[in-house]
Design a protein around this motif. Structure first.
Motif, PDB file in Angstrom:
ATOM      1  N   MET A  67      29.749   9.765  61.825  1.00 27.42           N
ATOM      2  CA  MET A  67      28.414   9.321  61.408  1.00 27.42           C
ATOM      3  C   MET A  67      27.420  10.490  61.493  1.00 27.42           C
ATOM      4  N   ASP A  68      26.642  10.678  60.402  1.00 27.69           N
ATOM      5  CA  ASP A  68      25.658  11.770  60.407  1.00 27.69           C
ATOM      6  C   ASP A  68      24.416  11.371  61.177  1.00 27.69           C
ATOM      7  N   LYS A  69      23.909  12.322  61.957  1.00 27.01           N
ATOM      8  CA  LYS A  69      22.647  12.074  62.655  1.00 27.01           C
ATOM      9  C   LYS A  69      21.655  13.170  62.244  1.00 27.01           C
ATOM     10  N   ILE A  70      20.509  12.747  61.799  1.00 28.37           N
ATOM     11  CA  ILE A  70      19.513  13.700  61.295  1.00 28.37           C
ATOM     12  C   ILE A  70      18.192  13.503  62.036  1.00 28.37           C
ATOM     13  N   PHE A  71      17.673  14.612  62.534  1.00 25.79           N
ATOM     14  CA  PHE A  71      16.467  14.619  63.367  1.00 25.79           C
ATOM     15  C   PHE A  71      15.318  15.129  62.493  1.00 25.79           C
ATOM     16  N   VAL A  72      14.399  14.239  62.120  1.00 19.03           N
ATOM     17  CA  VAL A  72      13.319  14.612  61.191  1.00 19.03           C
ATOM     18  C   VAL A  72      12.035  14.938  61.957  1.00 19.03           C
ATOM     19  N   MET A  73      11.448  16.079  61.601  1.00 17.27           N
ATOM     20  CA  MET A  73      10.239  16.501  62.312  1.00 17.27           C
ATOM     21  C   MET A  73       9.009  16.540  61.405  1.00 17.27           C
ATOM     22  N   ASN A  74       7.904  16.079  61.962  1.00 16.14           N
ATOM     23  CA  ASN A  74       6.607  16.078  61.296  1.00 16.14           C
ATOM     24  C   ASN A  74       5.660  16.773  62.278  1.00 16.14           C
ATOM     25  N   LEU A  75       5.205  17.980  61.927  1.00 11.57           N
ATOM     26  CA  LEU A  75       4.528  18.821  62.920  1.00 11.57           C
ATOM     27  C   LEU A  75       3.042  19.005  62.651  1.00 11.57           C
ATOM     28  N   GLY A  76       2.281  19.043  63.715  1.00  9.97           N
ATOM     29  CA  GLY A  76       0.864  19.424  63.651  1.00  9.97           C
ATOM     30  C   GLY A  76       0.683  20.663  64.508  1.00  9.97           C
ATOM     31  N   THR A  77      -0.544  21.211  64.508  1.00  9.13           N
ATOM     32  CA  THR A  77      -0.776  22.456  65.259  1.00  9.13           C
ATOM     33  C   THR A  77      -0.293  22.321  66.693  1.00  9.13           C
ATOM     34  N   THR A  78      -0.661  21.230  67.367  1.00  9.52           N
ATOM     35  CA  THR A  78      -0.247  21.066  68.767  1.00  9.52           C
ATOM     36  C   THR A  78       0.531  19.759  68.960  1.00  9.52           C
ATOM     37  N   SER A  79       0.966  19.183  67.860  1.00  5.28           N
ATOM     38  CA  SER A  79       1.690  17.909  67.998  1.00  5.28           C
ATOM     39  C   SER A  79       3.079  17.998  67.370  1.00  5.28           C
ATOM     40  N   PHE A  80       3.942  17.116  67.815  1.00  8.04           N
ATOM     41  CA  PHE A  80       5.341  17.102  67.382  1.00  8.04           C
ATOM     42  C   PHE A  80       5.763  15.640  67.293  1.00  8.04           C
ATOM     43  N   LYS A  81       6.068  15.198  66.060  1.00 11.77           N
ATOM     44  CA  LYS A  81       6.548  13.818  65.908  1.00 11.77           C
ATOM     45  C   LYS A  81       7.953  13.894  65.347  1.00 11.77           C
ATOM     46  N   PHE A  82       8.812  13.000  65.794  1.00 12.63           N
ATOM     47  CA  PHE A  82      10.164  13.015  65.238  1.00 12.63           C
ATOM     48  C   PHE A  82      10.700  11.606  65.074  1.00 12.63           C
ATOM     49  N   LYS A  83      11.713  11.498  64.207  1.00 16.12           N
ATOM     50  CA  LYS A  83      12.516  10.279  64.129  1.00 16.12           C
ATOM     51  C   LYS A  83      13.958  10.734  64.005  1.00 16.12           C
ATOM     52  N   LEU A  84      14.818  10.089  64.765  1.00 19.88           N
ATOM     53  CA  LEU A  84      16.246  10.411  64.693  1.00 19.88           C
ATOM     54  C   LEU A  84      16.932   9.294  63.921  1.00 19.88           C
ATOM     55  N   TYR A  85      17.660   9.679  62.865  1.00 25.41           N
ATOM     56  CA  TYR A  85      18.340   8.690  62.006  1.00 25.41           C
ATOM     57  C   TYR A  85      19.849   8.842  62.124  1.00 25.41           C
ATOM     58  N   ALA A  86      20.540   7.721  62.037  1.00 30.66           N
ATOM     59  CA  ALA A  86      21.999   7.735  61.904  1.00 30.66           C
ATOM     60  C   ALA A  86      22.316   7.189  60.519  1.00 30.66           C
ATOM     61  N   PHE A  87      23.239   7.836  59.831  1.00 36.41           N
ATOM     62  CA  PHE A  87      23.629   7.379  58.495  1.00 36.41           C
ATOM     63  C   PHE A  87      25.076   6.918  58.522  1.00 36.41           C
ATOM     64  N   ASP A  88      25.279   5.680  58.126  1.00 38.93           N
ATOM     65  CA  ASP A  88      26.665   5.300  57.829  1.00 38.93           C
ATOM     66  C   ASP A  88      26.693   5.053  56.316  1.00 38.93           C
ATOM     67  N   ASP A  89      27.628   4.296  55.821  1.00 42.17           N
ATOM     68  CA  ASP A  89      27.736   4.147  54.368  1.00 42.17           C
ATOM     69  C   ASP A  89      26.648   3.262  53.775  1.00 42.17           C
ATOM     70  N   THR A  90      25.948   2.542  54.634  1.00 43.72           N
ATOM     71  CA  THR A  90      24.956   1.617  54.088  1.00 43.72           C
ATOM     72  C   THR A  90      23.535   2.160  54.268  1.00 43.72           C
ATOM     73  N   GLN A  91      22.793   1.615  55.203  1.00 47.28           N
ATOM     74  CA  GLN A  91      21.391   1.986  55.387  1.00 47.28           C
ATOM     75  C   GLN A  91      21.223   2.990  56.518  1.00 47.28           C
ATOM     76  N   PRO A  92      20.264   3.923  56.384  1.00 46.60           N
ATOM     77  CA  PRO A  92      19.956   4.766  57.533  1.00 46.60           C
ATOM     78  C   PRO A  92      19.331   3.927  58.647  1.00 46.60           C
ATOM     79  N   LEU A  93      19.696   4.269  59.860  1.00 45.44           N
ATOM     80  CA  LEU A  93      19.242   3.500  61.020  1.00 45.44           C
ATOM     81  C   LEU A  93      18.387   4.398  61.898  1.00 45.44           C
ATOM     82  N   VAL A  94      17.234   3.918  62.361  1.00 45.20           N
ATOM     83  CA  VAL A  94      16.433   4.745  63.274  1.00 45.20           C
ATOM     84  C   VAL A  94      16.999   4.575  64.685  1.00 45.20           C
ATOM     85  N   LEU A  95      17.418   5.699  65.292  1.00 48.57           N
ATOM     86  CA  LEU A  95      17.962   5.638  66.660  1.00 48.57           C
ATOM     87  C   LEU A  95      16.874   5.853  67.702  1.00 48.57           C
ATOM     88  N   ALA A  96      15.871   6.636  67.323  1.00 48.33           N
ATOM     89  CA  ALA A  96      14.782   6.925  68.268  1.00 48.33           C
ATOM     90  C   ALA A  96      13.606   7.496  67.503  1.00 48.33           C
TER      91      ALA A  96
END
Ligand code: AMP
Length: 394
Positions: free
Chosen positions: A1-30
């Motif tokens: 299963m693929d796990k992809i860590f997506v980052m959305n960055l600001g000057t002093t901020s860090f936001k992320f979402k971790l997704y798991a992909f199986d054959d159907t829908q991406p799932l948010v793990l955290a």
């Protein structure tokens, strides 16, 4: 299963979402958020879909350290086994110049982002720093960028071209790029599911940073931001469209340097500059309701600006099937939606006053309306994650 860590960055901020992909829908793990990077102590919170959360403080010196810290917590909490358990990190990167779409982060990409930093001075350096820090700490980790300009690659050439000497476009990249692509793409895909017959859509992404996009058959055909994120709509603290020939008289009148004038136009203008109250529409509206005429003018100017873009884009699209409000302002301010929509009767658009008060996603127009009006929450990270997944599997 693929796990992809997506980052959305600001000057002093860090936001992320971790997704798991199986054959159907991406799932948010955290999902997580870290603030005050570089300060003595940074507050962070990581949440999991089962309701668990991890809230604390830690000294975080840069965005690479932020990633390392979140990674450690995800490991401790049993979400990630080790670095090999992570397929890639994905960035909601801003300006890629001649690069668009989804690209591997390598030396060439970073050089191109560096080259166009003058077009996105508040954003590109943050992403470049994060890419460098993460590469030096985790050299084996695959890094992929999805540029915010990507969705706008379909805008016709006459609409990305400014009336400047022709050579400027080729030689200096002076053209419209457009931004907020992940959000506009998400809304386009969502409306395609919710209202399958809708071909002509205008999406109003209104928040801390705002832009409007005209979408025809799932493709962007016009957007309000230009070569930089500064132009287009009047924003919370950015001027938006501005008469460039006013710069010289302003500089002479106040004795500003060019940098000082640009700083004011990009940081102390828009809602903040005009109202003198705040860059937060909630506070500006409160002041306006209490009789502050400057605040009222700021609210009226913002609404009028949005209305103007919708009218222009309805003309470009030769009609309108759906109008969407998204972003912090778009989803939360029923007052703004009401003020904008009350002037769109000529399109056959009828807002339903009661539906407009809804706090969840859905239709806010009446059943008789010729244009369906939606209140929809955007999800930019899911678009980045899906693009990174597709890129790695193409
Ligand atoms: P975003 O950048 O999309 O998260 O949007 C954040 C912005 O939404 C804030 O700066 C506020 O100005 C605005 N906002 C949030 N809630 C409201 C509301 N109820 N009324 C007006 N503006 C709001």
């Amino acid at each position: 299963m693929d796990k992809i860590f997506v980052m959305n960055l600001g000057t002093t901020s860090f936001k992320f979402k971790l997704y798991a992909f199986d054959d159907t829908q991406p799932l948010v793990l955290a999902a997580g958020e870290l603030e005050s990077i570089g300060a003595a102590s940074s507050a962070y919170e990581i949440t999991y879909p089962d309701g668990r959360s991890h809230k604390d403080h830690a000294p975080i010196c840069d965005h690479g350290a932020a990633f390392a810290h979140c990674f450690c917590i995800l490991q401790q909490d049993g979400i990630l086994r080790d670095l090999d358990d992570l397929t890639a990190v994905g960035y909601k990167a801003v300006h890629g110049g001649n690069l668009s779409g989804t690209c591997l982060v390598d030396d060439a990409l970073m050089a191109e982002m560096e080259r166009v930093t003058p077009f996105a001075p508040a954003h590109n350096p943050i992403y470049l720093n994060a890419m460098r820090h993460i590469r030096s700490r985790f050299p084996k980790l695959t890094q992929v960028a999805r540029f915010e300009t990507s969705f706008h690659g379909s805008i016709p050439e006459n609409r990305v071209t400014y009336g400047v000497p022709y050579a400027w476009k080729e030689e200096a990249g002076i053209r419209r790029y457009g931004f907020h692509g992940s959000s506009h793409q998400y809304i386009s895909q969502t409306v395609a599911k919710l209202q399958p017959g809708a071909r002509k859509i205008v999406n109003c992404h209104l928040g801390g940073s705002s832009s409007i996009c005209a979408i025809l058959d799932g493709k962007s055909v016009a957007t309000s931001m230009g070569a930089t994120l500064q132009s287009g709509l009047f924003n919370n603290n950015r001027v938006g469209d501005f008469e460039v020939f006013c710069l010289k008289p302003v500089m002479e009148h106040y004795g500003y340097s060019l940098d000082e004038a640009l700083q004011i136009l990009s940081k102390q203008s828009g809602l903040l500059g005009l109202s003198g109250v705040s860059n937060d529409l909630r506070q500006v509206m409160e002041a306006a309701d209490a009789g502050n005429t400057q605040a009222q003018l700021a609210v009226d100017t913002l609404c009028d600006n949005i209305l103007g873009y919708i009218g222009m884009y309805a003309a470009y699209l030769n009609g309108l099937d759906a109008l969407v409000f998204t972003g912090g302002i778009g989803t939360n301010s029923h007052v703004l939606r009401q003020k904008v929509c009350e002037n769109l009767g000529y399109l056959g658009l009828r807002l339903d006053a009661e539906r407009n008060l809804r706090r969840d996603d859905g239709i806010i127009s009446s059943d008789q309306s010729k244009v369906t009006v939606w209140r929809l929450k955007t999800d930019e990270e899911s678009v980045v994650a899906a693009c990174v997944y597709d890129f790695l599997h193409q």
